[in-house]
Design a protein around this motif. Sequence first.
Motif, mmCIF file in Angstrom:
data_model
loop_
_atom_site.group_PDB
_atom_site.id
_atom_site.type_symbol
_atom_site.label_atom_id
_atom_site.label_comp_id
_atom_site.label_asym_id
_atom_site.label_seq_id
_atom_site.Cartn_x
_atom_site.Cartn_y
_atom_site.Cartn_z
ATOM 1 N N GLN A 38 1.902 -0.867 -11.062
ATOM 2 C CA GLN A 38 0.696 -2.058 -10.810
ATOM 3 C C GLN A 38 1.086 -2.767 -9.440
ATOM 4 O O GLN A 38 0.354 -3.704 -9.212
ATOM 5 C CB GLN A 38 0.782 -2.953 -11.995
ATOM 6 C CG GLN A 38 0.256 -2.385 -13.218
ATOM 7 C CD GLN A 38 1.315 -1.566 -14.077
ATOM 8 O OE1 GLN A 38 2.570 -1.523 -13.783
ATOM 9 N NE2 GLN A 38 0.970 -1.117 -15.154
ATOM 10 N N ASP A 39 2.301 -2.693 -9.231
ATOM 11 C CA ASP A 39 2.812 -3.204 -7.704
ATOM 12 C C ASP A 39 1.817 -2.614 -6.478
ATOM 13 O O ASP A 39 1.958 -3.395 -5.414
ATOM 14 C CB ASP A 39 4.179 -3.251 -7.357
ATOM 15 C CG ASP A 39 4.845 -4.052 -8.535
ATOM 16 O OD1 ASP A 39 4.493 -5.108 -9.015
ATOM 17 O OD2 ASP A 39 5.992 -3.755 -8.848
ATOM 18 N N VAL A 40 1.300 -1.526 -6.497
ATOM 19 C CA VAL A 40 0.805 -0.851 -5.640
ATOM 20 C C VAL A 40 -0.791 -1.183 -5.619
ATOM 21 O O VAL A 40 -1.343 -1.211 -6.469
ATOM 22 C CB VAL A 40 0.811 0.725 -5.710
ATOM 23 C CG1 VAL A 40 -0.006 1.413 -4.524
ATOM 24 C CG2 VAL A 40 2.079 1.224 -5.763
ATOM 25 N N ASP A 41 -1.344 -1.980 -4.402
ATOM 26 C CA ASP A 41 -2.550 -2.524 -4.125
ATOM 27 C C ASP A 41 -3.567 -1.670 -3.760
ATOM 28 O O ASP A 41 -4.785 -1.703 -4.111
ATOM 29 C CB ASP A 41 -2.465 -3.808 -3.342
ATOM 30 C CG ASP A 41 -1.549 -4.930 -3.899
ATOM 31 O OD1 ASP A 41 -1.695 -5.475 -4.996
ATOM 32 O OD2 ASP A 41 -0.519 -5.273 -3.321
ATOM 33 N N ARG A 83 12.631 4.060 -8.476
ATOM 34 C CA ARG A 83 13.729 4.125 -7.698
ATOM 35 C C ARG A 83 13.953 2.923 -6.558
ATOM 36 O O ARG A 83 14.852 2.314 -5.911
ATOM 37 C CB ARG A 83 13.836 5.193 -6.878
ATOM 38 C CG ARG A 83 14.274 6.650 -7.633
ATOM 39 C CD ARG A 83 14.765 7.562 -6.818
ATOM 40 N NE ARG A 83 13.858 7.943 -5.948
ATOM 41 C CZ ARG A 83 13.674 9.260 -5.455
ATOM 42 N NH1 ARG A 83 14.057 10.106 -6.207
ATOM 43 N NH2 ARG A 83 12.725 9.651 -4.553
ATOM 44 N N LEU A 84 12.609 2.354 -6.300
ATOM 45 C CA LEU A 84 12.318 1.510 -5.186
ATOM 46 C C LEU A 84 12.275 0.204 -5.892
ATOM 47 O O LEU A 84 11.885 -0.799 -5.135
ATOM 48 C CB LEU A 84 11.182 1.763 -4.276
ATOM 49 C CG LEU A 84 11.378 3.171 -3.321
ATOM 50 C CD1 LEU A 84 10.216 3.435 -2.818
ATOM 51 C CD2 LEU A 84 12.465 2.926 -2.381
ATOM 52 N N GLY A 85 12.119 0.023 -7.157
ATOM 53 C CA GLY A 85 12.108 -1.219 -7.875
ATOM 54 C C GLY A 85 10.780 -1.787 -8.094
ATOM 55 O O GLY A 85 10.379 -3.006 -8.096
ATOM 56 N N LEU A 86 9.982 -0.632 -7.990
ATOM 57 C CA LEU A 86 8.490 -0.994 -8.151
ATOM 58 C C LEU A 86 7.906 -0.374 -9.548
ATOM 59 O O LEU A 86 8.274 0.623 -9.834
ATOM 60 C CB LEU A 86 7.549 -0.508 -7.006
ATOM 61 C CG LEU A 86 7.811 -0.925 -5.583
ATOM 62 C CD1 LEU A 86 6.848 -0.222 -4.417
ATOM 63 C CD2 LEU A 86 7.383 -2.468 -5.449
ATOM 64 N N MET A 87 6.806 -1.387 -10.061
ATOM 65 C CA MET A 87 6.060 -0.766 -11.035
ATOM 66 C C MET A 87 4.837 -0.125 -10.347
ATOM 67 O O MET A 87 4.218 -0.568 -9.412
ATOM 68 C CB MET A 87 5.621 -1.961 -11.970
ATOM 69 C CG MET A 87 6.753 -2.698 -12.520
ATOM 70 S SD MET A 87 7.419 -1.860 -13.881
ATOM 71 C CE MET A 87 6.295 -2.167 -15.206
ATOM 72 N N GLY A 118 -5.988 1.642 -12.325
ATOM 73 C CA GLY A 118 -7.174 0.998 -11.376
ATOM 74 C C GLY A 118 -6.807 0.805 -10.116
ATOM 75 O O GLY A 118 -7.398 -0.408 -9.434
ATOM 76 N N THR A 119 -6.040 1.536 -9.396
ATOM 77 C CA THR A 119 -5.593 1.380 -7.882
ATOM 78 C C THR A 119 -7.017 1.633 -7.064
ATOM 79 O O THR A 119 -7.401 2.996 -7.071
ATOM 80 C CB THR A 119 -4.542 2.165 -7.564
ATOM 81 O OG1 THR A 119 -3.833 2.031 -8.436
ATOM 82 C CG2 THR A 119 -3.940 1.591 -6.193
ATOM 83 N N PRO A 120 -7.412 0.666 -6.179
ATOM 84 C CA PRO A 120 -8.374 1.235 -5.193
ATOM 85 C C PRO A 120 -7.922 2.312 -4.114
ATOM 86 O O PRO A 120 -6.722 2.365 -3.940
ATOM 87 C CB PRO A 120 -8.677 -0.182 -4.221
ATOM 88 C CG PRO A 120 -8.074 -1.039 -5.138
ATOM 89 C CD PRO A 120 -6.986 -0.579 -5.987
ATOM 90 N N VAL A 121 -8.921 3.109 -3.876
ATOM 91 C CA VAL A 121 -8.484 4.267 -2.771
ATOM 92 C C VAL A 121 -9.303 4.187 -1.733
ATOM 93 O O VAL A 121 -10.427 3.922 -1.683
ATOM 94 C CB VAL A 121 -8.796 5.829 -3.837
ATOM 95 C CG1 VAL A 121 -8.574 6.797 -2.761
ATOM 96 C CG2 VAL A 121 -7.929 5.869 -4.808
ATOM 97 N N TYR A 122 -8.537 4.591 -0.379
ATOM 98 C CA TYR A 122 -9.349 4.470 0.826
ATOM 99 C C TYR A 122 -9.305 5.839 1.305
ATOM 100 O O TYR A 122 -8.042 6.347 1.453
ATOM 101 C CB TYR A 122 -8.668 3.368 1.729
ATOM 102 C CG TYR A 122 -8.777 2.148 1.261
ATOM 103 C CD1 TYR A 122 -8.037 1.488 0.302
ATOM 104 C CD2 TYR A 122 -9.936 1.117 1.934
ATOM 105 C CE1 TYR A 122 -8.259 0.166 -0.158
ATOM 106 C CE2 TYR A 122 -9.897 -0.181 1.633
ATOM 107 C CZ TYR A 122 -9.005 -0.711 0.521
ATOM 108 O OH TYR A 122 -9.497 -2.050 0.242
ATOM 109 N N LEU A 123 -10.091 6.440 1.750
ATOM 110 C CA LEU A 123 -10.158 7.524 2.537
ATOM 111 C C LEU A 123 -11.604 7.920 3.326
ATOM 112 O O LEU A 123 -12.634 7.211 3.250
ATOM 113 C CB LEU A 123 -9.946 8.769 1.297
ATOM 114 C CG LEU A 123 -11.062 9.223 0.577
ATOM 115 C CD1 LEU A 123 -10.526 10.221 -0.433
ATOM 116 C CD2 LEU A 123 -11.679 8.080 -0.268
ATOM 117 N N VAL A 130 0.814 -0.970 -0.031
ATOM 118 C CA VAL A 130 -0.043 0.151 -0.011
ATOM 119 C C VAL A 130 1.007 1.184 -0.146
ATOM 120 O O VAL A 130 1.920 1.071 0.437
ATOM 121 C CB VAL A 130 -0.913 -0.003 1.136
ATOM 122 C CG1 VAL A 130 -1.833 -1.213 1.266
ATOM 123 C CG2 VAL A 130 -0.218 -0.105 2.664
ATOM 124 N N VAL A 131 0.310 2.274 -0.633
ATOM 125 C CA VAL A 131 1.007 3.434 -0.532
ATOM 126 C C VAL A 131 0.086 4.515 0.418
ATOM 127 O O VAL A 131 -1.260 4.394 0.091
ATOM 128 C CB VAL A 131 1.273 4.184 -1.696
ATOM 129 C CG1 VAL A 131 -0.054 4.457 -2.611
ATOM 130 C CG2 VAL A 131 2.153 5.268 -1.690
#
Length: 255
Positions: A49-52, A43-47, A75-80, A26-27
């Motif tokens: 699409q890796d962010v769920d 820089r952190l080796g992430l694409m 298409g990333t889900p958002v929580y707020l 998660v971010v």
Amino acid sequence: MPVRFASLGSGSKGNATLIDNGSTCVVIDLGFTIKETVRRLSRLGLMPQDVDAILVTHEHADHIHGVAGFARKFGTPVYLTPGTYQHKKMGELPVLNKINCHSPFEVGSLTITPVAVPHDAKEPCQYLVTANEITVGVLTDLGHITPHVRETYRECDALLLECNHDVVMLQDGPYPYQLKQRVGGDYGHLNNVQAAELLDSLNLERLRHLVISHISGKNNLPNLAQDAVQPLLSGWSGSLVVASQEEGFGWISLD
Ligand SMILES: [Zn+2]
Ligand SMILES: [Zn+2]
């Protein structure tokens, strides 16, 4: 994989903190443009699409600027919170989850505990993320430490803690009077002394990493923040890191 966390950048020009346990990533906040986010993720080796999921703390631009665009593109889900959603016109989002900032919830294999904080936004919260019995706390953008904050952040294995400003630098600095009042007020940002004082009520035997975060570019210096927290950490054997606006910080693993 052990729980690990990193930052794409921290400060009033943009924030984003990643927490990952190998199966869910998660971010927390996304204050950068899509292009800049993608560059910093790499820089952190992430694409992207890796962010769920994207967990949003509040509607200030340095936390929300990139959220809707990134979510729509990938298409990333958002929580707020409902208050944050209402206050920031975000348009259509692919997956929108309105959260109760007093109820923990699950995202994949992570348990997320939102924590209400005093800040001059509509319905701000901060987050604790727990996986494999490891808890990473993120605590920025609050004007003072409430008993609720003190209690909920007591047991962290890692903590990103706001050290926004030095009181004297803010007072003597370039901000107009109104802004000085806002930043230094009860619903603004934590100063170095307030941040240091929180450490007193943490379980420091458990805490392994402390990251000084959301440092003001005009009203603070990394060494002033470090000097303020250091006396509270005598005898502590964990690692102290300072997050920067440009670099954030690289992956820190908690095995
Ligand atoms: Zn902020
Ligand atoms: Zn804010």
